[in-house]
Design an enzyme around this catalytic site. Structure first.
Site, PDB file in Angstrom:
ATOM      1  N   THR A  13      -4.780  -6.270   1.186  1.00  0.00           N
ATOM      2  CA  THR A  13      -4.072  -5.382   2.129  1.00  0.00           C
ATOM      3  C   THR A  13      -2.787  -4.829   1.516  1.00  0.00           C
ATOM      4  OG1 THR A  13      -4.949  -6.723   3.934  1.00  0.00           O
ATOM      5  CG2 THR A  13      -3.104  -5.285   4.468  1.00  0.00           C
ATOM      6  N   VAL A  14      -1.904  -5.708   1.073  1.00  0.00           N
ATOM      7  CA  VAL A  14      -0.597  -5.252   0.567  1.00  0.00           C
ATOM      8  C   VAL A  14      -0.739  -4.671  -0.843  1.00  0.00           C
ATOM      9  CG1 VAL A  14       1.798  -5.915   0.145  1.00  0.00           C
ATOM     10  CG2 VAL A  14       0.525  -7.030   1.983  1.00  0.00           C
ATOM     11  N   LYS A 105       5.913 -15.452   1.479  1.00  0.00           N
ATOM     12  CA  LYS A 105       6.958 -16.267   2.145  1.00  0.00           C
ATOM     13  C   LYS A 105       6.585 -17.739   2.177  1.00  0.00           C
ATOM     14  CE  LYS A 105       4.129 -14.221   5.149  1.00  0.00           C
ATOM     15  NZ  LYS A 105       3.695 -12.893   5.481  1.00  0.00           N
ATOM     16  N   GLY A 134       8.284  -7.706   6.562  1.00  0.00           N
ATOM     17  CA  GLY A 134       7.527  -6.609   5.956  1.00  0.00           C
ATOM     18  C   GLY A 134       8.386  -5.470   5.439  1.00  0.00           C
ATOM     19  N   GLU A 190      -2.238 -13.514   9.188  1.00  0.00           N
ATOM     20  CA  GLU A 190      -2.454 -14.174   7.909  1.00  0.00           C
ATOM     21  C   GLU A 190      -3.928 -14.561   7.783  1.00  0.00           C
ATOM     22  OE1 GLU A 190       0.065 -14.677   5.516  1.00  0.00           O
ATOM     23  OE2 GLU A 190       0.940 -13.273   6.906  1.00  0.00           O
ATOM     24  N   ASP A 201       4.319 -19.120  10.035  1.00  0.00           N
ATOM     25  CA  ASP A 201       4.704 -17.929   9.266  1.00  0.00           C
ATOM     26  C   ASP A 201       6.149 -17.524   9.603  1.00  0.00           C
ATOM     27  OD1 ASP A 201       3.965 -15.424   7.662  1.00  0.00           O
ATOM     28  OD2 ASP A 201       4.603 -14.575   9.566  1.00  0.00           O
ATOM     29  N   LYS A 205       9.644 -17.497   7.145  1.00  0.00           N
ATOM     30  CA  LYS A 205      10.593 -16.382   7.019  1.00  0.00           C
ATOM     31  C   LYS A 205      11.997 -16.798   7.454  1.00  0.00           C
ATOM     32  CE  LYS A 205       6.854 -13.097   7.891  1.00  0.00           C
ATOM     33  NZ  LYS A 205       6.075 -12.485   8.970  1.00  0.00           N
ATOM     34  N   GLY A 302       1.377  -5.018   7.588  1.00  0.00           N
ATOM     35  CA  GLY A 302       0.515  -3.866   7.345  1.00  0.00           C
ATOM     36  C   GLY A 302       0.626  -3.409   5.902  1.00  0.00           C
TER      37      GLY A 302
HETATM   38  P1  NDP Z   1      -5.221 -10.228   1.177  1.00  0.00           P
HETATM   39  O1  NDP Z   1      -6.034 -11.424   1.447  1.00  0.00           O
HETATM   40  O2  NDP Z   1      -5.563  -8.947   1.840  1.00  0.00           O
HETATM   41  O3  NDP Z   1      -5.191  -9.947  -0.405  1.00  0.00           O
HETATM   42  C1  NDP Z   1      -5.157 -10.954  -1.358  1.00  0.00           C
HETATM   43  C2  NDP Z   1      -5.957 -10.471  -2.540  1.00  0.00           C
HETATM   44  O4  NDP Z   1      -5.820 -11.406  -3.608  1.00  0.00           O
HETATM   45  C3  NDP Z   1      -7.462 -10.364  -2.241  1.00  0.00           C
HETATM   46  O5  NDP Z   1      -7.940  -9.126  -2.731  1.00  0.00           O
HETATM   47  C4  NDP Z   1      -8.055 -11.533  -3.016  1.00  0.00           C
HETATM   48  O6  NDP Z   1      -9.365 -11.277  -3.476  1.00  0.00           O
HETATM   49  C5  NDP Z   1      -7.105 -11.607  -4.187  1.00  0.00           C
HETATM   50  N1  NDP Z   1      -7.138 -12.894  -4.874  1.00  0.00           N
HETATM   51  C6  NDP Z   1      -7.349 -14.136  -4.368  1.00  0.00           C
HETATM   52  N2  NDP Z   1      -7.289 -15.052  -5.353  1.00  0.00           N
HETATM   53  C7  NDP Z   1      -7.037 -14.397  -6.487  1.00  0.00           C
HETATM   54  C8  NDP Z   1      -6.891 -14.794  -7.846  1.00  0.00           C
HETATM   55  N3  NDP Z   1      -6.967 -16.058  -8.212  1.00  0.00           N
HETATM   56  N4  NDP Z   1      -6.642 -13.851  -8.768  1.00  0.00           N
HETATM   57  C9  NDP Z   1      -6.563 -12.537  -8.424  1.00  0.00           C
HETATM   58  N5  NDP Z   1      -6.702 -12.087  -7.149  1.00  0.00           N
HETATM   59  C10 NDP Z   1      -6.944 -13.015  -6.202  1.00  0.00           C
HETATM   60  O7  NDP Z   1      -3.701 -10.624   1.480  1.00  0.00           O
HETATM   61  P2  NDP Z   1      -2.505  -9.671   1.917  1.00  0.00           P
HETATM   62  O8  NDP Z   1      -2.462  -8.486   1.076  1.00  0.00           O
HETATM   63  O9  NDP Z   1      -2.506  -9.502   3.382  1.00  0.00           O
HETATM   64  O10 NDP Z   1      -1.262 -10.640   1.597  1.00  0.00           O
HETATM   65  C11 NDP Z   1      -0.770 -10.814   0.294  1.00  0.00           C
HETATM   66  C12 NDP Z   1       0.579 -11.527   0.391  1.00  0.00           C
HETATM   67  O11 NDP Z   1       1.474 -10.714   1.120  1.00  0.00           O
HETATM   68  C13 NDP Z   1       0.544 -12.869   1.131  1.00  0.00           C
HETATM   69  O12 NDP Z   1       1.470 -13.735   0.540  1.00  0.00           O
HETATM   70  C14 NDP Z   1       1.001 -12.490   2.539  1.00  0.00           C
HETATM   71  O13 NDP Z   1       1.585 -13.565   3.238  1.00  0.00           O
HETATM   72  C15 NDP Z   1       2.018 -11.442   2.214  1.00  0.00           C
HETATM   73  N6  NDP Z   1       2.313 -10.504   3.279  1.00  0.00           N
HETATM   74  C16 NDP Z   1       1.283  -9.858   3.914  1.00  0.00           C
HETATM   75  C17 NDP Z   1       1.573  -8.905   4.875  1.00  0.00           C
HETATM   76  C18 NDP Z   1       0.500  -8.145   5.569  1.00  0.00           C
HETATM   77  O14 NDP Z   1       0.803  -7.318   6.406  1.00  0.00           O
HETATM   78  N7  NDP Z   1      -0.774  -8.373   5.263  1.00  0.00           N
HETATM   79  C19 NDP Z   1       2.952  -8.604   5.241  1.00  0.00           C
HETATM   80  C20 NDP Z   1       3.958  -9.330   4.497  1.00  0.00           C
HETATM   81  C21 NDP Z   1       3.617 -10.243   3.563  1.00  0.00           C
HETATM   82  P3  NDP Z   1     -10.608 -11.689  -2.524  1.00  0.00           P
HETATM   83  O15 NDP Z   1     -10.448 -10.878  -1.293  1.00  0.00           O
HETATM   84  O16 NDP Z   1     -11.796 -11.319  -3.340  1.00  0.00           O
HETATM   85  O17 NDP Z   1     -10.475 -13.153  -2.265  1.00  0.00           O
HETATM   86  N1  HSE Z   2       1.070 -12.347   9.502  1.00  0.00           N
HETATM   87  C1  HSE Z   2       2.355 -11.757   9.363  1.00  0.00           C
HETATM   88  C2  HSE Z   2       2.779 -11.191  10.701  1.00  0.00           C
HETATM   89  C3  HSE Z   2       2.296 -10.680   8.309  1.00  0.00           C
HETATM   90  O1  HSE Z   2       1.969 -11.153  11.624  1.00  0.00           O
HETATM   91  O2  HSE Z   2       3.927 -10.820  10.847  1.00  0.00           O
HETATM   92  C4  HSE Z   2       3.649 -10.252   7.874  1.00  0.00           C
HETATM   93  O3  HSE Z   2       4.323 -11.260   7.209  1.00  0.00           O
END
Ligand code: NDP
Ligand code: HSE
Length: 436
Positions: A13-14, A105, A134, A190, A201, A205, A302
């Site tokens: 996602t991010v 976080k 975020g 998450e 979560d 933070k 997001g």
């Molecule tokens: P996602 O699960 O969408 O993305 C994580 C990605 O990492 C996936 O594509 C996954 O692949 C890949 N991955 C897993 N293991 C490995 C590895 N060993 N090597 C390489 N790639 C790997 O997570 P998000 O993008 O939502 O979140 C990422 C971070 O950002 C987290 O720490 C989250 O807490 C933080 N965050 C997220 C927010 C949000 O809105 N989503 C907001 C703020 C912070 P696969 O899918 O194939 O397993």
């Molecule tokens: N799961 C978290 C939330 C994502 O709902 O705020 C952003 O850190």
């Protein structure tokens, strides 16, 4: 000047938001950073999807170590999440002399001390704007913009999923499970949504915010963590009738005895701006001794909102990469040798106001017993609501709001009141903050 080369670990996602925004706004970002920023390599377990997302514009690998071992890569963005492989990769990247940007976080709240020490020793930066709220630049604001102030307290809606759930349940009368599924579909929640709904979560933070606000080490294990799963619709309704909204707040306060660090559902006056933050939006209220109250509002989750914060860190690092490490902004706002050992207070020692709901027999003397017990524990009542029993019923709900008192007084009083034969079941206790 050649662009700075970046390696992206995890294009979910991010990660995909970061790739897209960086590409879309590259010219403007370059004018700000003074140098191009190029994602040269991406590592993801799903290589096929990663290739599709990046459109063949960079190397895609399935082993993140290939990025860490590439000497051309100067910045590693960790967007995998969790404390397992992510911790390992972040520490390896630091050891390889690379700057790190992370939105993780969970990792920083639990292993931040080790990570920041490793970065300090190696003279590299670990930037984490996206880890709290975020897209809202709250880390920048606290660490730099408010640096003149003694921060007194920080209170924030810092979990979008729970705020979305509370808003949808109240406005649309939807049930908890339906709204949670929608939050997951929208990418707010998450991977393990218990982290969101049980307050973990938000506590991650709040732990990071406490460190930056007060210059104490990150201490997630000392945070009080309470989510929204036990919250009942009836309390949301009674709170409204008393002029309050219930929000899941992350709160950290400086007190003469120590630092409060807690996450729990909280009544806040409906007239406060922060009480009107709805949906997945986040807001953080910071009270500084010089500036007074400042409020930061925006999307806390997001793909692109979070990417906005990730890229802000990339720009900061690009500008400062060649600066003497001693001239950079310290990771936790305070110089590493000037951190404080002020303790995090146990919950029994915190001071706040309370909403108490009890179900009592509708007979003379019941209220007198309850108020006597409260007085014996130095608890003063601020407001009260008695719901008339329905036709043929002999029991009634009483709701009391207290003035500020210590948590241990309330715990002791509740135990006594629950022992009264006229009081049915257990008392619902929700903390209340005036935030004035
Ligand atoms: P996602 O699960 O969408 O993305 C994580 C990605 O990492 C996936 O594509 C996954 O692949 C890949 N991955 C897993 N293991 C490995 C590895 N060993 N090597 C390489 N790639 C790997 O997570 P998000 O993008 O939502 O979140 C990422 C971070 O950002 C987290 O720490 C989250 O807490 C933080 N965050 C997220 C927010 C949000 O809105 N989503 C907001 C703020 C912070 P696969 O899918 O194939 O397993
Ligand atoms: N799961 C978290 C939330 C994502 O709902 O705020 C952003 O850190």
């Amino acid at each position: 000047m050649k662009p700075i080369k970046v390696g992206l670990l995890g294009i979910g996602t991010v990660g995909s938001g970061t790739f897209n925004v960086l590409k879309r706004n590259q010219e403007e970002i370059k004018r700000r950073a003074g140098r191009g920023i190029e994602i040269a390599m991406v590592a993801d377990l799903n290589v096929e999807r990663a290739r599709e997302l990046t459109g063949g514009e960079c190397d895609v690998v399935n082993d993140a170590n290939l990025i860490i071992n590439n000497p051309d890569i100067e910045i590693v963005i960790e967007l995998i999440g969790g404390y397992g492989i992510a911790k390992d990769l972040v520490l390896k990247a630091i050891a390889a002399g690379k700057h790190v940007v992370t939105a993780n976080k969970a990792l920083l709240a639990t292993h931040g001390t080790e990570i920041f020490k490793a970065a300090q020793d190696k003279g590299v930066m670990v930037a984490f704007e996206a880890a709290v709220a975020g897209g809202i630049p709250i880390i920048k604001a606290l660490r730099e913009g408010l640096t003149a102030n003694q921060i007194q307290w920080v209170a924030g809606i810092i979990n979008g999923t729970t705020n979305f759930i509370l808003s949808e349940m109240r406005d649309k009368g939807l049930d908890f499970g339906t709204v949670l599924k929608e939050a997951q579909r929208l990418g707010y929640a998450e991977a393990d949504p218990t982290f969101d709904i049980e307050g973990v979560d938000a506590a991650h933070k709040a732990t990071i915010l406490a460190s930056i606000a007060f210059g104490v080490p990150v201490q997630f294990d000392k945070a009080h963590v309470e989510g929204i799963t036990k919250l009942q619709a009836v309390d949301i309704k009674y709170a409204e009738q008393l002029g309050y909204r219930i929000k899941l707040l992350g709160i950290t306060k400086r007190t003469p005895k120590g630092i409060e660090l807690r996450v729990h559902p909280t009544l806040i006056p409906a007239k406060r701006l922060i009480a009107n933050v709805e949906g997945a939006m986040n807001a953080v209220l910071v009270q500084g001794d010089a500036v007074g109250a400042t409020l930061y509002y925006g999307k806390g989750a997001g793909s692109e909102p979070t990417a906005s914060a990730v890229i802000a860190d990339l720009v900061d690092i690009t500008r400062l990469a060649t600066a003497d490490p001693g001239h950079r902004v310290p990771h936790l706002a305070f110089q590493p040798d000037a951190m404080s050992d002020t303790p995090i207070l146990p919950m029994a020692e915190i001071t706040t106001s309370y909403y108490l709901r009890m179900n009592v027999s509708d007979q003379p003397g019941v209220l007198a017993d309850v108020t006597r017990i409260l007085a014996e524990h130095s608890i003063s009542i601020d407001a009260m609501l008695q719901k008339e029993p329905g036709e043929g019923e002999t029991r009634a709900d009483i709701i009391m709001l207290t003035h500020q008192t210590q948590e241990k007084n309330v715990q002791a009083a509740i135990a006594k009141i629950e022992g009264l034969p006229t009081v049915m079941g257990s008392i619902t206790k929700i903390r209340l903050e005036e935030l004035s």
